[in-house]
Design a protein around this motif. Sequence first.
Motif, PDB file in Angstrom:
ATOM      1  N   ILE A   5       0.852  -1.182   0.000  1.00  0.00           N
ATOM      2  CA  ILE A   5       0.000   0.000   0.000  1.00  0.00           C
ATOM      3  C   ILE A   5       0.893   1.239   0.000  1.00  0.00           C
ATOM      4  CG2 ILE A   5      -1.998  -1.034   1.154  1.00  0.00           C
ATOM      5  CD1 ILE A   5      -0.931   0.323   3.792  1.00  0.00           C
ATOM      6  N   TYR A   6       0.454   2.259  -0.702  1.00  0.00           N
ATOM      7  CA  TYR A   6       1.133   3.539  -0.611  1.00  0.00           C
ATOM      8  C   TYR A   6       0.449   4.318   0.500  1.00  0.00           C
ATOM      9  CZ  TYR A   6       3.390   7.911  -1.554  1.00  0.00           C
ATOM     10  OH  TYR A   6       4.132   9.045  -1.401  1.00  0.00           O
ATOM     11  N   PHE A   7       1.224   4.959   1.368  1.00  0.00           N
ATOM     12  CA  PHE A   7       0.649   5.658   2.505  1.00  0.00           C
ATOM     13  C   PHE A   7       1.370   6.973   2.733  1.00  0.00           C
ATOM     14  CE2 PHE A   7       4.272   3.568   4.252  1.00  0.00           C
ATOM     15  CZ  PHE A   7       4.746   4.444   5.212  1.00  0.00           C
ATOM     16  N   GLU A   8       0.712   7.837   3.488  1.00  0.00           N
ATOM     17  CA  GLU A   8       1.329   9.085   3.926  1.00  0.00           C
ATOM     18  C   GLU A   8       0.793   9.444   5.298  1.00  0.00           C
ATOM     19  OE1 GLU A   8       1.627  13.841   2.847  1.00  0.00           O
ATOM     20  OE2 GLU A   8       0.770  12.463   1.382  1.00  0.00           O
ATOM     21  N   VAL A   9       1.694   9.768   6.197  1.00  0.00           N
ATOM     22  CA  VAL A   9       1.350  10.335   7.494  1.00  0.00           C
ATOM     23  C   VAL A   9       2.030  11.699   7.506  1.00  0.00           C
ATOM     24  CG1 VAL A   9       1.507  10.138   9.999  1.00  0.00           C
ATOM     25  CG2 VAL A   9       1.266   8.068   8.605  1.00  0.00           C
ATOM     26  N   ASN A  10       1.222  12.758   7.367  1.00  0.00           N
ATOM     27  CA  ASN A  10       1.832  14.086   7.339  1.00  0.00           C
ATOM     28  C   ASN A  10       2.192  14.530   8.759  1.00  0.00           C
ATOM     29  OD1 ASN A  10      -0.485  15.303   8.516  1.00  0.00           O
ATOM     30  ND2 ASN A  10      -1.414  15.608   6.507  1.00  0.00           N
ATOM     31  N   SER A  11       2.940  15.625   8.855  1.00  0.00           N
ATOM     32  CA  SER A  11       3.437  16.057  10.164  1.00  0.00           C
ATOM     33  C   SER A  11       2.306  16.450  11.109  1.00  0.00           C
ATOM     34  CB  SER A  11       4.436  17.207  10.013  1.00  0.00           C
ATOM     35  OG  SER A  11       3.834  18.300   9.364  1.00  0.00           O
ATOM     36  N   LYS A  12       1.233  17.025  10.567  1.00  0.00           N
ATOM     37  CA  LYS A  12       0.104  17.409  11.430  1.00  0.00           C
ATOM     38  C   LYS A  12      -0.544  16.163  12.046  1.00  0.00           C
ATOM     39  CE  LYS A  12      -4.216  19.972  11.565  1.00  0.00           C
ATOM     40  NZ  LYS A  12      -5.182  20.781  10.833  1.00  0.00           N
ATOM     41  N   ALA A  13      -0.763  15.138  11.219  1.00  0.00           N
ATOM     42  CA  ALA A  13      -1.369  13.896  11.725  1.00  0.00           C
ATOM     43  C   ALA A  13      -0.452  13.235  12.751  1.00  0.00           C
ATOM     44  CB  ALA A  13      -1.667  12.946  10.572  1.00  0.00           C
ATOM     45  N   ALA A  14       0.842  13.176  12.453  1.00  0.00           N
ATOM     46  CA  ALA A  14       1.792  12.572  13.391  1.00  0.00           C
ATOM     47  C   ALA A  14       1.790  13.331  14.712  1.00  0.00           C
ATOM     48  CB  ALA A  14       3.196  12.546  12.787  1.00  0.00           C
ATOM     49  N   ASP A  15       1.763  14.656  14.656  1.00  0.00           N
ATOM     50  CA  ASP A  15       1.739  15.466  15.878  1.00  0.00           C
ATOM     51  C   ASP A  15       0.484  15.212  16.700  1.00  0.00           C
ATOM     52  OD1 ASP A  15       4.187  16.592  15.245  1.00  0.00           O
ATOM     53  OD2 ASP A  15       3.325  18.468  14.472  1.00  0.00           O
ATOM     54  N   ILE A  16      -0.666  15.138  16.033  1.00  0.00           N
ATOM     55  CA  ILE A  16      -1.933  14.887  16.738  1.00  0.00           C
ATOM     56  C   ILE A  16      -1.891  13.521  17.429  1.00  0.00           C
ATOM     57  CG2 ILE A  16      -4.394  14.407  16.402  1.00  0.00           C
ATOM     58  CD1 ILE A  16      -4.322  16.612  14.193  1.00  0.00           C
ATOM     59  N   ILE A  17      -1.437  12.513  16.710  1.00  0.00           N
ATOM     60  CA  ILE A  17      -1.381  11.161  17.276  1.00  0.00           C
ATOM     61  C   ILE A  17      -0.407  11.113  18.449  1.00  0.00           C
ATOM     62  CG2 ILE A  17      -0.697   8.766  16.813  1.00  0.00           C
ATOM     63  CD1 ILE A  17      -1.708   9.293  13.887  1.00  0.00           C
ATOM     64  N   ASN A  18       0.773  11.683  18.277  1.00  0.00           N
ATOM     65  CA  ASN A  18       1.783  11.643  19.341  1.00  0.00           C
ATOM     66  C   ASN A  18       1.352  12.451  20.560  1.00  0.00           C
ATOM     67  OD1 ASN A  18       3.561   9.921  17.949  1.00  0.00           O
ATOM     68  ND2 ASN A  18       4.362  11.641  16.777  1.00  0.00           N
ATOM     69  N   THR A  19       0.711  13.605  20.340  1.00  0.00           N
ATOM     70  CA  THR A  19       0.202  14.409  21.455  1.00  0.00           C
ATOM     71  C   THR A  19      -0.893  13.655  22.199  1.00  0.00           C
ATOM     72  OG1 THR A  19       0.752  16.476  20.330  1.00  0.00           O
ATOM     73  CG2 THR A  19      -0.911  16.597  22.072  1.00  0.00           C
ATOM     74  N   THR A  20      -1.772  13.013  21.449  1.00  0.00           N
ATOM     75  CA  THR A  20      -2.840  12.210  22.053  1.00  0.00           C
ATOM     76  C   THR A  20      -2.248  11.134  22.951  1.00  0.00           C
ATOM     77  OG1 THR A  20      -4.349  12.630  20.223  1.00  0.00           O
ATOM     78  CG2 THR A  20      -4.784  10.666  21.552  1.00  0.00           C
ATOM     79  N   ARG A  21      -1.269  10.425  22.430  1.00  0.00           N
ATOM     80  CA  ARG A  21      -0.610   9.364  23.204  1.00  0.00           C
ATOM     81  C   ARG A  21       0.073   9.920  24.445  1.00  0.00           C
ATOM     82  NH1 ARG A  21       0.950   4.431  20.512  1.00  0.00           N
ATOM     83  NH2 ARG A  21      -1.022   3.340  20.677  1.00  0.00           N
ATOM     84  N   ASN A  22       0.777  11.038  24.281  1.00  0.00           N
ATOM     85  CA  ASN A  22       1.499  11.637  25.410  1.00  0.00           C
ATOM     86  C   ASN A  22       0.567  12.082  26.526  1.00  0.00           C
ATOM     87  OD1 ASN A  22       3.992  11.221  24.232  1.00  0.00           O
ATOM     88  ND2 ASN A  22       4.064  13.247  23.297  1.00  0.00           N
TER      89      ASN A  22
END
Length: 120
Positions: A5-22
């Motif tokens: 599969i071709y995928f993309e996780v942009n910086s905004k999505a990564a930040d939201i996910i990481n902040t949520t986890r933190n």
Amino acid sequence: DALPIYFEVNSKAADIINTTRNKGGKVIAVGTTSTRTLETAYDSSQGIIKSISGWSDIFIYPGYDFKAIDGLITNFHLPKSTLLMLVSAFAGREKVFRAYREAIERKYRFFSFGDAMLIL
């Protein structure tokens, strides 16, 4: 083997996910492709989701150690499919087959445009 599969996780999505986890929040993947994407984007050395794009051929099957997700929303997939293997890897084979038996009894719709389940 799973199809690439071709995928993309942009910086905004990564930040939201990481902040949520933190903050102690949970990451719920919507679909098996999102699951494969997040598991591919997970950087185990830093414990974060990276902003990344590319091709993934990750094949998730029972015994896989999930690192990026805490839950999954997914359809009821075809028997003997790699997608059913992924779901069984996350929830456990017995729980998945129990859910499938109930879905059949209740006449749920299966496959891509069918009913879905939330697995925590």
